[in-house]
Design a protein around this motif. Structure first.
Motif, PDB file in Angstrom:
ATOM      1  N   LEU A 130       0.843  -1.196   0.000  1.00 25.82           N
ATOM      2  CA  LEU A 130       0.000   0.000   0.000  1.00 25.82           C
ATOM      3  C   LEU A 130       0.877   1.244   0.000  1.00 25.82           C
ATOM      4  CD1 LEU A 130      -2.479  -1.055   2.792  1.00 25.82           C
ATOM      5  CD2 LEU A 130      -3.173  -0.364   0.498  1.00 25.82           C
ATOM      6  N   ASP A 131       0.482   2.219  -0.745  1.00 23.12           N
ATOM      7  CA  ASP A 131       1.241   3.463  -0.794  1.00 23.12           C
ATOM      8  C   ASP A 131       0.350   4.598  -0.282  1.00 23.12           C
ATOM      9  OD1 ASP A 131       2.694   5.713  -1.395  1.00 23.12           O
ATOM     10  OD2 ASP A 131       3.372   4.945  -3.335  1.00 23.12           O
ATOM     11  N   LEU A 132       0.791   5.249   0.786  1.00 25.04           N
ATOM     12  CA  LEU A 132      -0.019   6.343   1.349  1.00 25.04           C
ATOM     13  C   LEU A 132       0.402   7.703   0.827  1.00 25.04           C
ATOM     14  CD1 LEU A 132      -0.317   5.227   5.095  1.00 25.04           C
ATOM     15  CD2 LEU A 132      -2.025   5.013   3.281  1.00 25.04           C
ATOM     16  N   GLY A 133       1.400   7.719  -0.052  1.00 26.65           N
ATOM     17  CA  GLY A 133       1.847   9.006  -0.578  1.00 26.65           C
ATOM     18  C   GLY A 133       2.772   9.694   0.397  1.00 26.65           C
ATOM     19  N   GLU A 134       3.261  10.871   0.044  1.00 26.61           N
ATOM     20  CA  GLU A 134       4.262  11.511   0.905  1.00 26.61           C
ATOM     21  C   GLU A 134       3.716  12.680   1.714  1.00 26.61           C
ATOM     22  OE1 GLU A 134       7.471  13.174  -1.351  1.00 26.61           O
ATOM     23  OE2 GLU A 134       6.190  13.328  -3.118  1.00 26.61           O
ATOM     24  N   ASP A 135       2.475  13.023   1.461  1.00 28.46           N
ATOM     25  CA  ASP A 135       1.882  14.144   2.165  1.00 28.46           C
ATOM     26  C   ASP A 135       1.405  13.686   3.553  1.00 28.46           C
ATOM     27  OD1 ASP A 135       0.408  16.543   2.703  1.00 28.46           O
ATOM     28  OD2 ASP A 135      -1.390  15.441   2.088  1.00 28.46           O
ATOM     29  N   ALA A 136       1.887  14.369   4.601  1.00 29.27           N
ATOM     30  CA  ALA A 136       1.599  13.925   5.972  1.00 29.27           C
ATOM     31  C   ALA A 136       0.093  13.838   6.240  1.00 29.27           C
ATOM     32  CB  ALA A 136       2.266  14.851   6.985  1.00 29.27           C
ATOM     33  N   LYS A 137      -0.654  14.782   5.715  1.00 25.33           N
ATOM     34  CA  LYS A 137      -2.098  14.780   5.948  1.00 25.33           C
ATOM     35  C   LYS A 137      -2.738  13.521   5.332  1.00 25.33           C
ATOM     36  CE  LYS A 137      -5.975  18.072   5.612  1.00 25.33           C
ATOM     37  NZ  LYS A 137      -7.031  17.190   5.153  1.00 25.33           N
ATOM     38  N   GLY A 138      -2.311  13.200   4.128  1.00 27.43           N
ATOM     39  CA  GLY A 138      -2.830  12.012   3.457  1.00 27.43           C
ATOM     40  C   GLY A 138      -2.414  10.733   4.171  1.00 27.43           C
TER      41      GLY A 138
END
Ligand code: TXA
Ligand code: MG
Length: 415
Positions: free
Chosen positions: A359-367
């Motif tokens: 799973l990839d949550l992306g690099e944006d802390a909020k995301g």
């Protein structure tokens, strides 16, 4: 178990919520409802019977205090009672809180207040403490529900005790089916991690639990310039002892073992290392999947989960030179915000050694915060043996809350 879908733009939200509010007022069965942070399991905070219903549904130790949720300041003042009004007829919310209430309410900030004398709160809410935690959530659905109920709602996160907090109605159902009667489904939670808990009665004021409001945001408020952390993170052994009673229990734990990689922790030759010795051992076990390790090594993970944030260096965690992923395919997870890649794990010799769920949550802390608990749960549903998670720099913003939850999930204290 009834699950009512509620769209915030619906005209008839009040009509839909009315029976739920009625249930909260009159019955002892808690109602699950969304807030902007995570789903809560709510009960009338003024009635013991109803508050006990929360503890039994969750299987939660009753010495862990609950957060009280109010719809507006009038409700809080009413709770504090006439004896707590000063000469001006003003309430006596301690002055230090006024700046943060002004700035962050409604929103993901919980403040501690002295329990009023006499107290309208059921004693079960506060588990024998002299303070109680209170917040005004910003979710319109939550605010409307509390207002209609006409009483403050005590509500912990609506997960089974020790599981990751629920950020969708499905998570609540997965944990509490058969234990509660009603879930109000307002879709995915916006923040994804719980509220920040602060004690402004202490000098200096302290953060007991990092959450939706960051330390820097608090520092920007009058009276909060000196606010300090009073929670213990794995990476900070030796710091101030934990003050939130919740901290002593196993939390945020999927069934699988979680191995957290912290880029701050430069011990390994790869520049990344597992968060603690136990996790390192688990990582070593995985490395031996490549066939070089002793054959006596039992319990090799056959089903491996990976949660990536874009800071992940593939060479450090799964030893991608040893383990290859093939037959990659995309699969939408039945979760908002998540996309799961599945594939086979093969070692250097090309033997099929297991299955990978990535799973990839992306690099944006909020995301990352929004998807974190969903990701842990999604991998648990796939019954992975181990979950590798890429840590993020926790100096700033909501990343502190993300790393706090991950460190707990990766710690090995079983409740
Ligand atoms: O975002 C949230 O805060 C969510 C939603 C539902 O509002 N609620 C939540 O509740 O996370 P719960 O029960 O899962 O966590 C409450 C935390 C625990 O760490 C507890 O120890 C702390 O707040 N807490 C509550 N009252 C306290 C008190 N009087 N003194 C110290 N800590 C307190
Ligand atoms: Mg909780």
């Amino acid at each position: 178990l009834r699950r009512w879908h509620i769209r915030p733009e619906a005209q008839d939200v009040i009509a839909i919520l009315q029976p739920a509010a009625e249930c909260l007022r009159t019955k002892d069965t808690p109602v699950a409802f969304p807030t902007e942070t995570v789903y809560g399991l709510g009960a009338d905070a003024t009635r013991s019977g109803s508050v006990r219903g929360i503890y039994s549904a969750k299987g939660r130790p009753s010495d862990n205090p609950l957060i009280v949720h109010v719809a507006d300041l009038d409700m809080l003042r009413h709770l504090l009672g006439p004896d707590n009004h000063d000469d001006d007829g003003e309430n006596c919310i301690p002055a230090r809180y006024l700046s943060v209430i002004e700035k962050f309410w409604p929103g993901p900030l919980t403040i501690l207040l002295p329990i009023p004398e006499p107290s309208p709160l059921a004693p079960e809410v506060t588990a024998g403490l002299r303070t109680f935690g209170v917040r005004m959530p910003s979710s319109a659905l939550a605010l409307t529900l509390i207002k209609l109920a006409g009483v403050p709602l005590a509500a912990p996160s609506a997960n089974a005790s020790t599981k990751p907090s629920p950020t969708s109605a499905q998570h609540v159902k997965d944990d509490l089916e058969g234990r509660i009667e009603l879930i109000l489904d307002g879709g995915a939670c916006d923040v994804g991690v719980e509220s920040t808990v602060v004690d402004g009665l202490n000098e200096p004021p302290v953060v007991l639990r990092p959450g939706g409001i960051s330390l820097e945001e608090l520092r920007g408020c009058r009276g909060w310039e000196n606010v300090v952390k009073a929670y213990k993170d794995q990476s900070e052994e030796g710091q101030t002892a934990p003050r939130a009673p919740g901290m002593k229990y196993k939390h945020y734990s999927p069934r699988a073992r979680v191995v957290l990689y912290e880029s701050k922790c430069m011990l390994g030759q790869d520049g990344l290392v597992a968060a603690d010795a136990d996790a390192a051992a688990a990582a070593a076990t995985t490395t031996s999947v490549n066939g070089d390790g002793p054959s006596t090594n039992v319990g090799l993970p056959k089903r491996v989960g990976v949660i990536r944030t874009r800071r992940w260096k593939p060479a450090a965690g799964l030893r991608c030179d040893d383990l290859r992923v093939t037959e990659n395919q995309d699969e939408e997870v039945a979760e908002p915000l998540l996309r799961l890649h599945t594939g086979r794990l093969r070692n250097r010799e090309g033997d099929d050694v297991g299955e990978l769920f990535d799973l990839d949550l992306g690099e944006d802390a909020k995301g990352i915060a929004q998807g974190l608990f969903s990701a842990l749960r999604a991998l648990d549903r796939r019954q992975v043996d181990i979950i590798f998670v890429d840590g993020i720099d926790d100096e700033l913003d909501i990343a502190a809350a993300v790393m706090n939850r991950l460190r707990k999930a990766a710690s090995d204290i079983r409740a």
